[in-house]
Design a protein around this motif. Sequence first.
Motif, PDB file in Angstrom:
ATOM      1  N   CYS A   4      30.119   6.818   3.767  1.00 42.08           N
ATOM      2  CA  CYS A   4      30.006   5.549   4.477  1.00 42.08           C
ATOM      3  C   CYS A   4      31.260   4.715   4.211  1.00 42.08           C
ATOM      4  CB  CYS A   4      28.762   4.814   3.986  1.00 42.08           C
ATOM      5  SG  CYS A   4      28.628   3.145   4.616  1.00 42.08           S
ATOM      6  N   CYS A   7      30.054   1.223   2.240  1.00 44.80           N
ATOM      7  CA  CYS A   7      29.619   1.187   0.841  1.00 44.80           C
ATOM      8  C   CYS A   7      29.977   2.454   0.072  1.00 44.80           C
ATOM      9  CB  CYS A   7      28.115   0.916   0.758  1.00 44.80           C
ATOM     10  SG  CYS A   7      27.111   2.300   1.328  1.00 44.80           S
ATOM     11  N   TYR A   9      28.754   5.344   0.156  1.00 43.65           N
ATOM     12  CA  TYR A   9      27.619   6.232  -0.111  1.00 43.65           C
ATOM     13  C   TYR A   9      27.801   7.554   0.621  1.00 43.65           C
ATOM     14  CZ  TYR A   9      22.692   7.326  -1.076  1.00 43.65           C
ATOM     15  OH  TYR A   9      21.531   7.903  -1.525  1.00 43.65           O
ATOM     16  N   CYS A  16      24.096   5.740   7.336  1.00 39.68           N
ATOM     17  CA  CYS A  16      24.056   5.522   5.894  1.00 39.68           C
ATOM     18  C   CYS A  16      22.679   4.998   5.481  1.00 39.68           C
ATOM     19  CB  CYS A  16      25.131   4.512   5.500  1.00 39.68           C
ATOM     20  SG  CYS A  16      25.043   4.023   3.776  1.00 39.68           S
ATOM     21  N   ASN A  18      21.907   3.785   2.740  1.00 42.81           N
ATOM     22  CA  ASN A  18      22.070   2.691   1.785  1.00 42.81           C
ATOM     23  C   ASN A  18      22.241   1.345   2.491  1.00 42.81           C
ATOM     24  OD1 ASN A  18      22.338   1.642  -0.823  1.00 42.81           O
ATOM     25  ND2 ASN A  18      24.561   1.769  -0.710  1.00 42.81           N
ATOM     26  N   CYS A  19      23.151   1.289   3.484  1.00 43.29           N
ATOM     27  CA  CYS A  19      23.419   0.000   4.133  1.00 43.29           C
ATOM     28  C   CYS A  19      23.207   0.052   5.646  1.00 43.29           C
ATOM     29  CB  CYS A  19      24.845  -0.452   3.816  1.00 43.29           C
ATOM     30  SG  CYS A  19      26.130   0.544   4.597  1.00 43.29           S
TER      31      CYS A  19
END
Length: 67
Positions: A4, A7, A9, A16, A18-19
Amino acid sequence: MKACKACHYLTAESMCPNCKSTNLSTSYTGIVVILPGRDKREDPRLSSYVASRLNIDKPGKYALKVR
Ligand SMILES: [Zn+2]
């Protein structure tokens, strides 16, 4: 695995987890794994120098540099 851009990740998905960014790159160098602490909700930045330098607040696999 893609990294990503927002971030860093690492994920095999097209988004992603995560975000929620879809801005992923296959061009990255270095992988860092942030392990969960004894308390999984603990902020890894408190116990990990690498996590604090990269500003990672969740355990997981991250790319060091994303292009
Ligand atoms: Zn992300």
